[in-house]
Enzyme design. Structure first.
Site, PDB file in Angstrom:
ATOM      1  N   HIS A 204     -16.880  41.306  55.646  1.00  0.00           N
ATOM      2  CA  HIS A 204     -16.870  41.668  57.068  1.00  0.00           C
ATOM      3  C   HIS A 204     -18.040  41.041  57.814  1.00  0.00           C
ATOM      4  CE1 HIS A 204     -20.263  44.534  56.761  1.00  0.00           C
ATOM      5  NE2 HIS A 204     -19.783  44.782  55.549  1.00  0.00           N
ATOM      6  N   CYS A 220     -20.897  45.973  50.350  1.00  0.00           N
ATOM      7  CA  CYS A 220     -19.915  45.010  50.811  1.00  0.00           C
ATOM      8  C   CYS A 220     -20.521  43.623  51.022  1.00  0.00           C
ATOM      9  CB  CYS A 220     -19.257  45.495  52.095  1.00  0.00           C
ATOM     10  SG  CYS A 220     -18.227  46.960  51.842  1.00  0.00           S
TER      11      CYS A 220
END
Length: 250
Positions: A204, A220
């Site tokens: 992301h 992440c």
């Protein structure tokens, strides 16, 4: 502050290389074609054409209007040049269209044809929150909504206002943080699934460009917003992803 769950066992560099050599992995190399020894094989090596989306750094990392949001320019001169978006020789051996995240170097590769790859700098999870293995990009989202897991809210009570609840009547999750410039998932998100299940890990964007090349988030793979938008336009749903610790980068 991306989604998090207990990490899967890390995939060692040795296992990664041996799997590629055996050609048995899901993300393995394409099959070879035999050439009769009596024939003379002539190979014409044509240089790859320049990528039209690779321009000057000032253009790549300048302010970007994306829908209703004006993404601020990134001070690329404060980011080590190795983490700037660039096309390189592919060090992974994976098939074109595969995403490979090398956590040891903080690089994300998108494998391209003819032995090339797009390389991006990334930020990763700090010790104890990493995830590694093989999966697929099951879905993609622009300016995604962020749903911090309950475990993260327990560690950071200030996130309580973003707690997500499931509405049995509507069958939908409610709560979370609206997409926007301050959303931890940034301008785009790629959702990693493994064996048909959401791993809760994402590739992301992030407004925190200074974390690129570092391990500071909760698990992440985060990218500069300008870079994640570029990646988003190149990746299709169902693309394989491999997160591993080292791919033999010189």
């Amino acid at each position: 502050m991306p989604d998090n769950r207990s990490p899967n066992p890390a995939l060692s560099r040795r296992k990664f290389l041996s799997a590629a050599a055996a050609g048995t992995a899901t993300l393995g190399l394409a099959g070879c074609v035999s050439v009769p020894s009596t024939q003379k094989l002539v190979v014409i090596d044509t240089p790859p054409e320049p990528d039209p989306q690779l321009s000057s750094l000032a253009s790549m990392y300048g302010p970007l209007q994306d829908g209703p949001y004006l993404i601020p320019a990134v001070p690329f001169d404060k980011i080590p040049s190795r983490f700037h978006r660039q096309e390189v020789a592919d060090p992974t051996g994976e098939r074109p269209g595969t995403i490979v995240v090398d956590v040891s170097q903080h690089f994300l590769y998108l494998v391209r044809p003819r032995g090339r790859a797009m390389r991006y700098g990334v930020g990763l999870g700090r010790a104890g929150f990493e995830w590694s293995g093989k999966g697929v990009i099951e879905r993609k989202a622009e300016w995604p909504r962020w749903h911090p897991p309950a475990e993260m809210i327990d560690r950071q009570p200030e996130l309580e206002k973003y707690r997500t609840t499931y509405n049995k009547q509507t069958g939908e999750w409610e709560g979370g943080m609206d997409g926007g410039l301050n959303n931890p998932l940034g301008a785009r998100a790629h959702y990693i699934y493994q064996d048909g299940k959401d791993t809760l890990y994402r590739v992301h964007g992030s407004p925190e460009w200074w974390t690129i090349g570092k391990s500071v988030s909760s698990g992440c793979v985060r990218m500069i917003n300008q870079d994640v938008i570029d990646l988003y336009g190149r990746v299709t749903t169902g693309s394989p992803i491999l997160v591993t610790n080292g791919v033999g980068v010189a």
